[in-house]
Design an enzyme around this catalytic site. Structure first.
Site, PDB file in Angstrom:
ATOM      1  N   ARG A 150       0.844  -1.174   0.000  1.00 53.16           N
ATOM      2  CA  ARG A 150       0.000   0.000   0.000  1.00 53.16           C
ATOM      3  C   ARG A 150       0.894   1.244   0.000  1.00 53.16           C
ATOM      4  O   ARG A 150       1.982   1.242   0.586  1.00 53.16           O
ATOM      5  CB  ARG A 150      -0.894   0.021   1.231  1.00 53.16           C
ATOM      6  CG  ARG A 150      -1.807  -1.183   1.352  1.00 53.16           C
ATOM      7  CD  ARG A 150      -2.884  -1.175   0.281  1.00 53.16           C
ATOM      8  NE  ARG A 150      -3.724   0.027   0.384  1.00 53.16           N
ATOM      9  CZ  ARG A 150      -4.619   0.378  -0.530  1.00 53.16           C
ATOM     10  NH1 ARG A 150      -4.782  -0.353  -1.621  1.00 53.16           N
ATOM     11  NH2 ARG A 150      -5.341   1.462  -0.354  1.00 53.16           N
ATOM     12  N   CYS A 167      28.279  24.319   9.676  1.00 55.67           N
ATOM     13  CA  CYS A 167      27.817  24.146   8.290  1.00 55.67           C
ATOM     14  C   CYS A 167      28.401  25.232   7.391  1.00 55.67           C
ATOM     15  O   CYS A 167      28.192  26.425   7.632  1.00 55.67           O
ATOM     16  CB  CYS A 167      26.290  24.189   8.236  1.00 55.67           C
ATOM     17  SG  CYS A 167      25.625  24.197   6.548  1.00 55.67           S
ATOM     18  N   HIS A 205      20.239  22.767  -0.754  1.00 55.39           N
ATOM     19  CA  HIS A 205      21.027  23.212  -1.899  1.00 55.39           C
ATOM     20  C   HIS A 205      20.725  22.335  -3.103  1.00 55.39           C
ATOM     21  O   HIS A 205      20.280  21.200  -2.972  1.00 55.39           O
ATOM     22  CB  HIS A 205      22.527  23.163  -1.590  1.00 55.39           C
ATOM     23  CG  HIS A 205      23.063  21.768  -1.397  1.00 55.39           C
ATOM     24  ND1 HIS A 205      22.843  21.030  -0.254  1.00 55.39           N
ATOM     25  CD2 HIS A 205      23.789  20.961  -2.218  1.00 55.39           C
ATOM     26  CE1 HIS A 205      23.428  19.846  -0.376  1.00 55.39           C
ATOM     27  NE2 HIS A 205      24.004  19.776  -1.559  1.00 55.39           N
ATOM     28  N   CYS A 232       5.529  14.653 -30.987  1.00 54.42           N
ATOM     29  CA  CYS A 232       6.436  14.612 -29.837  1.00 54.42           C
ATOM     30  C   CYS A 232       5.920  13.566 -28.856  1.00 54.42           C
ATOM     31  O   CYS A 232       4.746  13.612 -28.434  1.00 54.42           O
ATOM     32  CB  CYS A 232       6.497  15.991 -29.172  1.00 54.42           C
ATOM     33  SG  CYS A 232       7.207  15.996 -27.507  1.00 54.42           S
ATOM     34  N   HIS A 261       5.157  22.990 -25.623  1.00 56.40           N
ATOM     35  CA  HIS A 261       6.230  22.192 -26.206  1.00 56.40           C
ATOM     36  C   HIS A 261       7.484  23.050 -26.326  1.00 56.40           C
ATOM     37  O   HIS A 261       7.525  24.020 -27.089  1.00 56.40           O
ATOM     38  CB  HIS A 261       5.824  21.669 -27.586  1.00 56.40           C
ATOM     39  CG  HIS A 261       6.912  20.882 -28.250  1.00 56.40           C
ATOM     40  ND1 HIS A 261       7.263  19.619 -27.841  1.00 56.40           N
ATOM     41  CD2 HIS A 261       7.750  21.193 -29.271  1.00 56.40           C
ATOM     42  CE1 HIS A 261       8.264  19.173 -28.594  1.00 56.40           C
ATOM     43  NE2 HIS A 261       8.573  20.113 -29.467  1.00 56.40           N
TER      44      HIS A 261
END
Length: 333
Positions: free
Chosen positions: A23, A45, A164, A194, A238
């Protein structure tokens, strides 16, 4: 009984293993420290404010005052922007100098955020920076292809939890990309259409695998996804290249991407994932059989020996059920 399905864009076959059926809610990540539960600033960091490395910085937004986004060179780049693109052949041995670009786009000064927790406007701004850096790198005649991606979480390959994204400019077009190009070309030759536009048309008509629709983009799980919740976000217009996306389109994409990733965050307990922008090679942007799109791959299952040995994947959940589950998730919870 299991069934095999084929993705007509990539021609990859996938086994939908109904006998192993799980599930969708069973793919919820194990109890963990969610992104939003981490501290907003981490002293060690390198992406947090106060720890900037000026020698690596390319630009910051805004240019003055506290920054909201930064583009920096990767401290340990896969490729170097210095040098010439040299190729050599020696029998079956072929090599090329490792020239290219490897940049990191730091999405926010806040350490404990991610696209699911940011605003749609923040995501749009990041997409604009992505596109604009891509346009700049595309002017380098040594570069043939751009890869844009985000790794969220350890299973997705990240080594830095601060939000990031990354962009790599390659001096060649990878074989996987070339194979997809040839399949798209073949479909255009056979049908005059396409294949991406046709897939989008069919998914909208079926509606069972569509998750969200925007004015300019549609998010859906393909008919033959190689893993649970693997989804595509395809522009209605497109267009071959992400570099040609307009601001209006990126704003719509920012809204849709925020909602989709929010559904994953809430519904699957902040799973690890990768997202990749798949765009035409720089020298193929005029080819009408190509169509750019974004793919999101939650890392809720693992590839094993069969996948490595066959190149095929076993997906233990029906994409129609995965899509229905995500549609039901209240992303505002």
């Amino acid at each position: 009984m299991s069934e095999l399905r084929q993705n007509m864009v990539t021609k990859d076959w996938v086994i939908i293993a109904s006998e192993r059926k799980k599930r969708p809610e069973e793919f919820t990540a194990d109890p963990r420290v969610l992104t939003g539960q981490r501290p907003p600033h981490e002293p060690t960091c390198p992406f947090c404010p106060g720890n900037e490395e000026p020698e690596l910085e390319i630009l910051r937004v805004p240019k003055s005052g506290p920054w909201q986004m930064r583009a920096v060179r990767n401290k340990y780049p896969a490729l170097s922007s210095e040098g010439e693109r040299d190729r050599t052949f020696d029998g079956v041995h072929r090599r090329m100098s490792g020239v290219g670009y490897h940049e990191v786009l730091i999405e926010s000064p806040v350490h404990n955020t991610c696209p699911a927790l940011e605003t749609p406007e923040q995501i749009t701004a990041m997409l604009e920076l992505f596109r604009d850096r891509g346009r700049y790198i595309a002017q380098d005649s040594r570069i043939e292809h751009l890869i844009y991606f985000e790794n969220h979480g350890i299973r997705a390959g990240t080594s830095m939890v601060h939000p990031h994204t990354q962009m790599i400019g390659l001096p060649m077009v990878p074989n996987d990309i070339r194979a997809r190009i040839e399949e798209a070309r073949r479909y255009m030759d056979d049908t005059g259409r396409c294949v991406f536009c046709k897939m989008l048309e069919d998914e909208l008509q079926a509606a069972t695998r569509v998750i969200l629709q925007g004015t300019h983009f549609v998010a859906f799980i393909p008919y033959a996804p190689f893993s649970p919740f693997h989804m595509w976000v395809v522009p209605r217009r497109h267009e071959t290249s992400f570099l040609d996306a307009t601001y209006v389109e990126l704003a719509d994409l920012g809204q849709l991407l925020h909602r989709v990733l929010r559904k994953l965050y809430v519904g699957l307990n902040d799973p690890d994932y990768n997202y990749i922008i798949r765009s035409a090679p720089l020298r193929d942007r005029s080819q009408e059989f190509l169509h750019w799109y974004l793919t999101i791959v939650p890392r809720v299952s693992l590839a094993a020996g069969f996948e490595l040995g066959s190149g095929m994947f076993i997906n233990p959940t029906l994409p129609e059920e995965s899509a229905a589950f995500l549609r039901s998730v209240n992303e505002n919870a």
